[in-house]
Design an enzyme around this catalytic site. Structure first.
Site, PDB file in Angstrom:
ATOM      1  N   VAL A 123     -10.149   4.023  -4.203  1.00  0.00           N
ATOM      2  CA  VAL A 123      -9.510   4.458  -2.959  1.00  0.00           C
ATOM      3  C   VAL A 123      -8.618   5.679  -3.180  1.00  0.00           C
ATOM      4  O   VAL A 123      -8.007   6.171  -2.233  1.00  0.00           O
ATOM      5  CB  VAL A 123      -8.701   3.306  -2.319  1.00  0.00           C
ATOM      6  CG1 VAL A 123      -9.629   2.189  -1.881  1.00  0.00           C
ATOM      7  CG2 VAL A 123      -7.633   2.772  -3.267  1.00  0.00           C
ATOM      8  N   ASP A 124      -8.539   6.180  -4.395  1.00  0.00           N
ATOM      9  CA  ASP A 124      -7.758   7.389  -4.666  1.00  0.00           C
ATOM     10  C   ASP A 124      -8.563   8.634  -4.302  1.00  0.00           C
ATOM     11  O   ASP A 124      -9.744   8.555  -3.983  1.00  0.00           O
ATOM     12  CB  ASP A 124      -7.329   7.436  -6.135  1.00  0.00           C
ATOM     13  CG  ASP A 124      -8.527   7.432  -7.088  1.00  0.00           C
ATOM     14  OD1 ASP A 124      -9.284   8.422  -7.099  1.00  0.00           O
ATOM     15  OD2 ASP A 124      -8.699   6.444  -7.835  1.00  0.00           O
ATOM     16  N   TYR A 133       0.816  -1.222   0.000  1.00  0.00           N
ATOM     17  CA  TYR A 133       0.000   0.000   0.000  1.00  0.00           C
ATOM     18  C   TYR A 133       0.850   1.273   0.000  1.00  0.00           C
ATOM     19  O   TYR A 133       0.400   2.297  -0.515  1.00  0.00           O
ATOM     20  CB  TYR A 133      -0.993  -0.032   1.166  1.00  0.00           C
ATOM     21  CG  TYR A 133      -2.146  -0.968   0.876  1.00  0.00           C
ATOM     22  CD1 TYR A 133      -3.205  -0.564   0.058  1.00  0.00           C
ATOM     23  CD2 TYR A 133      -2.146  -2.270   1.353  1.00  0.00           C
ATOM     24  CE1 TYR A 133      -4.244  -1.418  -0.241  1.00  0.00           C
ATOM     25  CE2 TYR A 133      -3.187  -3.145   1.049  1.00  0.00           C
ATOM     26  CZ  TYR A 133      -4.232  -2.707   0.244  1.00  0.00           C
ATOM     27  OH  TYR A 133      -5.259  -3.562  -0.079  1.00  0.00           O
ATOM     28  N   HIS A 166     -15.033   1.908  -0.409  1.00  0.00           N
ATOM     29  CA  HIS A 166     -13.934   0.957  -0.195  1.00  0.00           C
ATOM     30  C   HIS A 166     -12.757   1.581   0.543  1.00  0.00           C
ATOM     31  O   HIS A 166     -11.667   1.019   0.558  1.00  0.00           O
ATOM     32  CB  HIS A 166     -13.468   0.374  -1.530  1.00  0.00           C
ATOM     33  CG  HIS A 166     -14.479  -0.532  -2.154  1.00  0.00           C
ATOM     34  ND1 HIS A 166     -14.482  -0.859  -3.500  1.00  0.00           N
ATOM     35  CD2 HIS A 166     -15.535  -1.198  -1.618  1.00  0.00           C
ATOM     36  CE1 HIS A 166     -15.502  -1.670  -3.749  1.00  0.00           C
ATOM     37  NE2 HIS A 166     -16.150  -1.883  -2.633  1.00  0.00           N
ATOM     38  N   GLN A 206     -16.006   3.548  -5.774  1.00  0.00           N
ATOM     39  CA  GLN A 206     -15.350   2.317  -5.347  1.00  0.00           C
ATOM     40  C   GLN A 206     -13.831   2.508  -5.277  1.00  0.00           C
ATOM     41  O   GLN A 206     -13.127   1.615  -4.816  1.00  0.00           O
ATOM     42  CB  GLN A 206     -15.674   1.188  -6.325  1.00  0.00           C
ATOM     43  CG  GLN A 206     -17.141   0.826  -6.394  1.00  0.00           C
ATOM     44  CD  GLN A 206     -17.437  -0.134  -7.526  1.00  0.00           C
ATOM     45  OE1 GLN A 206     -17.657   0.278  -8.656  1.00  0.00           O
ATOM     46  NE2 GLN A 206     -17.432  -1.424  -7.230  1.00  0.00           N
ATOM     47  N   CYS A 226       0.531   5.718  16.198  1.00  0.00           N
ATOM     48  CA  CYS A 226      -0.754   6.370  15.946  1.00  0.00           C
ATOM     49  C   CYS A 226      -0.653   7.836  16.362  1.00  0.00           C
ATOM     50  O   CYS A 226      -0.109   8.140  17.426  1.00  0.00           O
ATOM     51  CB  CYS A 226      -1.849   5.676  16.744  1.00  0.00           C
ATOM     52  SG  CYS A 226      -3.435   6.569  16.785  1.00  0.00           S
ATOM     53  N   ASN A 231     -19.399   3.441 -19.983  1.00  0.00           N
ATOM     54  CA  ASN A 231     -18.316   2.474 -19.843  1.00  0.00           C
ATOM     55  C   ASN A 231     -17.664   2.225 -21.204  1.00  0.00           C
ATOM     56  O   ASN A 231     -18.210   2.604 -22.246  1.00  0.00           O
ATOM     57  CB  ASN A 231     -18.849   1.152 -19.277  1.00  0.00           C
ATOM     58  CG  ASN A 231     -17.852   0.464 -18.372  1.00  0.00           C
ATOM     59  OD1 ASN A 231     -16.645   0.521 -18.611  1.00  0.00           O
ATOM     60  ND2 ASN A 231     -18.344  -0.191 -17.328  1.00  0.00           N
ATOM     61  N   LEU A 232     -16.526   1.568 -21.159  1.00  0.00           N
ATOM     62  CA  LEU A 232     -15.846   1.215 -22.411  1.00  0.00           C
ATOM     63  C   LEU A 232     -16.546   0.075 -23.131  1.00  0.00           C
ATOM     64  O   LEU A 232     -16.434  -0.061 -24.350  1.00  0.00           O
ATOM     65  CB  LEU A 232     -14.391   0.819 -22.115  1.00  0.00           C
ATOM     66  CG  LEU A 232     -13.428   1.942 -21.762  1.00  0.00           C
ATOM     67  CD1 LEU A 232     -12.087   1.361 -21.314  1.00  0.00           C
ATOM     68  CD2 LEU A 232     -13.227   2.873 -22.945  1.00  0.00           C
TER      69      LEU A 232
END
Length: 236
Positions: A94-95, A54, A110, A92, A137, A203-204
């Protein structure tokens, strides 16, 4: 024309910004073992390995920029709200490309790559560039409890009550760059259809859920989404 508008975006909108998708035939899960990198069990067994994966995704995101589709959706939000409509963008991804473009009414179902979560005190905070097993933390100062704030396989997506509430009352639902194979997102179109919404897919190519939609627009998001937004706003 006003009403309640719900937009769902998937990996197809991020791919044009140079971010690797997860589920395509040449995506990340074709190159890496998701069972070793994206489950709670994997993190418990090898947290360093998961953090390393990640951290690389976060570094990739640092160089990515939003494109015309992201900008068009931010404009749609502003204009739709100014007309008195309701708006929710569910992604959906995460960026943070939607945020970079100016989107505000946004849910990351997500999770978010640029955030981390402490499993000791449950604090969610902005992620540093590199997170490791010894990173403390920012709240409780305990090391070893931070994890990426992303939804892994076997975990429940975030903000589902809010999302279902929006779907059950929407008048327009638009799915952009999503495969229609990952649940629960793949079922959103059925919920919106039962609510009486008009459904548009951008969509493509066709997807497993294409038969549910009323309208289909084929093409890359960077071109198709701005054109659709322009036409959609002109209707009102």
């Amino acid at each position: 024309m006003t009403g309640s508008l719900v937009i769902l975006t998937g990996a197809g909108i991020s791919a044009e910004s140079g971010l690797g998708t997860f589920r395509d035939t040449d995506g990340l899960w074709a190159k890496f073992d998701w069972q070793a990198l994206a489950t709670p069990e994997a993190f418990a067994a090898e947290p360093f390995k998961v953090h390393e994966f990640y951290n690389a995704r976060r570094a990739n995101l640092a160089t990515a920029r939003p494109h015309a589709a992201h900008a068009a959706l931010a404009r749609l939000e502003r204009d739709w709200l100014a007309r008195g409509g309701d708006f929710l963008l569910v992604t959906q991804n995460v960026d943070d490309l939607h945020e970079q473009a100016g989107s505000q009414r946004l849910v990351h179902m997500h999770g978010e790559l640029k955030k981390m979560r402490c499993e000791a005190c449950h604090t969610v905070a902005t992620a540093s560039d590199e997170i490791g097993t010894d990173t403390p933390c920012p709240r409780c100062r305990q090391p070893g409890f931070l994890r990426p704030h992303v939804v892994w396989f076997g975990e429940i997506p975030l903000e589902m009550d809010l999302i279902f509430q929006a779907l059950e009352s929407c008048t327009h639902f638009v799915a952009i760059g999503t495969s229609g194979t990952v649940y629960p997102a793949a079922g959103f179109s059925e919920i919106a259809r039962r609510a009486g919404a008009h459904l548009t897919e951008i969509n493509l190519a066709e997807t497993d859920t294409s038969p549910v939609f009323d309208s289909h627009i084929t093409g890359p998001a960077s071109a198709a989404v701005p054109a659709w937004v322009e036409a959609f706003l002109a209707q009102g």
